[in-house]
Design a protein around this motif. Structure first.
Motif, PDB file in Angstrom:
ATOM      1  N   ASN A 109     143.491   4.957  39.540  1.00  0.00           N
ATOM      2  CA  ASN A 109     143.882   6.286  40.153  1.00  0.00           C
ATOM      3  C   ASN A 109     144.778   7.149  39.322  1.00  0.00           C
ATOM      4  OD1 ASN A 109     144.188   5.819  43.311  1.00  0.00           O
ATOM      5  ND2 ASN A 109     144.417   3.882  42.342  1.00  0.00           N
ATOM      6  N   GLY A 110     144.164   7.189  37.927  1.00  0.00           N
ATOM      7  CA  GLY A 110     144.739   8.272  36.894  1.00  0.00           C
ATOM      8  C   GLY A 110     146.265   7.897  36.558  1.00  0.00           C
ATOM      9  N   TYR A 159     136.246   2.786  29.098  1.00  0.00           N
ATOM     10  CA  TYR A 159     135.613   3.592  30.018  1.00  0.00           C
ATOM     11  C   TYR A 159     136.725   4.384  30.693  1.00  0.00           C
ATOM     12  CZ  TYR A 159     134.198   4.350  35.091  1.00  0.00           C
ATOM     13  OH  TYR A 159     133.951   4.925  36.212  1.00  0.00           O
ATOM     14  N   LYS A 160     137.690   3.544  31.004  1.00  0.00           N
ATOM     15  CA  LYS A 160     139.098   4.235  31.811  1.00  0.00           C
ATOM     16  C   LYS A 160     139.607   5.251  30.648  1.00  0.00           C
ATOM     17  CE  LYS A 160     138.846   2.335  35.497  1.00  0.00           C
ATOM     18  NZ  LYS A 160     138.541   3.253  36.586  1.00  0.00           N
ATOM     19  N   LYS A 161     139.479   4.945  29.573  1.00  0.00           N
ATOM     20  CA  LYS A 161     139.963   6.270  28.731  1.00  0.00           C
ATOM     21  C   LYS A 161     139.365   7.474  28.784  1.00  0.00           C
ATOM     22  CE  LYS A 161     140.516   7.008  23.632  1.00  0.00           C
ATOM     23  NZ  LYS A 161     140.374   6.467  22.324  1.00  0.00           N
ATOM     24  N   ILE A 162     137.948   7.698  28.890  1.00  0.00           N
ATOM     25  CA  ILE A 162     136.981   8.708  28.925  1.00  0.00           C
ATOM     26  C   ILE A 162     137.490   9.424  30.412  1.00  0.00           C
ATOM     27  CG2 ILE A 162     134.670   9.103  29.637  1.00  0.00           C
ATOM     28  CD1 ILE A 162     133.553   7.075  27.630  1.00  0.00           C
ATOM     29  N   CYS A 163     137.846   8.358  31.408  1.00  0.00           N
ATOM     30  CA  CYS A 163     138.091   8.909  33.072  1.00  0.00           C
ATOM     31  C   CYS A 163     139.440   9.566  32.841  1.00  0.00           C
ATOM     32  CB  CYS A 163     138.101   7.947  33.701  1.00  0.00           C
ATOM     33  SG  CYS A 163     136.501   7.101  34.147  1.00  0.00           S
ATOM     34  N   TYR A 168     138.577  12.104  35.435  1.00  0.00           N
ATOM     35  CA  TYR A 168     137.548  11.576  36.278  1.00  0.00           C
ATOM     36  C   TYR A 168     138.009  10.471  37.092  1.00  0.00           C
ATOM     37  CZ  TYR A 168     133.917  13.897  33.227  1.00  0.00           C
ATOM     38  OH  TYR A 168     133.241  14.698  32.342  1.00  0.00           O
ATOM     39  N   ASP A 169     137.363  10.239  38.406  1.00  0.00           N
ATOM     40  CA  ASP A 169     137.398   9.021  39.072  1.00  0.00           C
ATOM     41  C   ASP A 169     135.850   8.525  38.925  1.00  0.00           C
ATOM     42  OD1 ASP A 169     135.559  10.300  40.977  1.00  0.00           O
ATOM     43  OD2 ASP A 169     137.000  10.368  42.371  1.00  0.00           O
ATOM     44  N   PHE A 173     132.714  10.455  37.026  1.00  0.00           N
ATOM     45  CA  PHE A 173     132.046   9.971  35.713  1.00  0.00           C
ATOM     46  C   PHE A 173     130.646   9.776  35.996  1.00  0.00           C
ATOM     47  CE2 PHE A 173     130.418   6.411  33.174  1.00  0.00           C
ATOM     48  CZ  PHE A 173     130.625   6.871  32.001  1.00  0.00           C
ATOM     49  N   LEU A 174     129.845   9.185  36.968  1.00  0.00           N
ATOM     50  CA  LEU A 174     128.594   9.239  37.377  1.00  0.00           C
ATOM     51  C   LEU A 174     128.035  10.462  37.466  1.00  0.00           C
ATOM     52  CD1 LEU A 174     128.495   6.324  40.037  1.00  0.00           C
ATOM     53  CD2 LEU A 174     127.523   6.222  37.831  1.00  0.00           C
TER      54      LEU A 174
END
Length: 196
Positions: A109-110, A159-163, A168-169, A173-174
């Motif tokens: 959730n950011g 992955y969560k770092k990139i988001c 991104y959620d 990301f997709l």
């Protein structure tokens, strides 16, 4: 990069029912939960008046960073706890330990959970309690948290770092990887066609 003043909440073992009491879990919309964040601590249960002794009701404290005691987010798995914190305006929670499910819900959730050593946590809590004007700097890219000239490295899933860095959620990301996905599909289709 987040540079902000912070709100100290040194209590340990803050569970999700304290973060957002169960009686407020009547919506599946993420908005509006910030009003009930720490409800039973922020307001007098009998009069519904703000509790002047609770830190969120103290005007000298403000910021996008919550600094909490050890074992933050324990208890039930409710995602609403992360919703309430972000809806209130927090972008980062700092603690020396997070419950695993809360940590996952926060990242989804950011909301960035930053795990630091117990000594560094005490240093931050003491510093912002003594001087609420002091700021904390959290650099997601370098995975460091800095306060008063001292820094610590914190772990975060790549992955969560990139988001987090891109806002991104999972769907965003997709979409950002659409071209790579289409190229992979085309390559896979060619391999399949050549085999048969």
């Amino acid at each position: 990069m987040i540079k902000s003043r912070a709100i100290p909440l040194p209590a340990e073992n803050i569970d999700t029912d304290q973060i957002i009491p169960a009686r407020f879990l009547k919506s599946i919309d993420k908005n509006g939960f910030g009003e009930s964040l720490f409800r039973d601590w922020r307001y007098n249960v009998h009069t519904n008046e703000p509790n002047p002794d609770f830190v969120l009701n103290n005007s000298k404290y403000s910021g996008e960073i919550l600094v909490a005691g050890n074992n933050f987010g324990c208890g039930s798995s409710r995602e609403h706890a992360a919703w309430a914190l972000t809806d209130y305006g927090f972008k980062v929670v700092v603690s020396s330990f997070f419950a695993d499910i809360f940590k996952g819900n926060a990242l989804n959730n950011g909301l960035l959970p930053v795990k630091v050593s117990e000594n560094f946590l005490k240093e931050i809590l003491n510093g912002i309690t003594e001087n609420p004007e002091k700021e904390i700097k959290v650099d997601v890219e370098s995975q460091t948290i800095s306060f008063e000239g001292n820094s610590e490295y914190f772990e975060i899933d790549s992955y969560k770092k990139i988001c987090l860095m891109n806002g991104y959620d999972d769907i965003d990301f997709l979409i950002s990887r659409k071209q790579a996905i289409e190229e992979f599909e085309l390559k896979t289709q060619r391999i399949y066609e050549n085999k048969f």
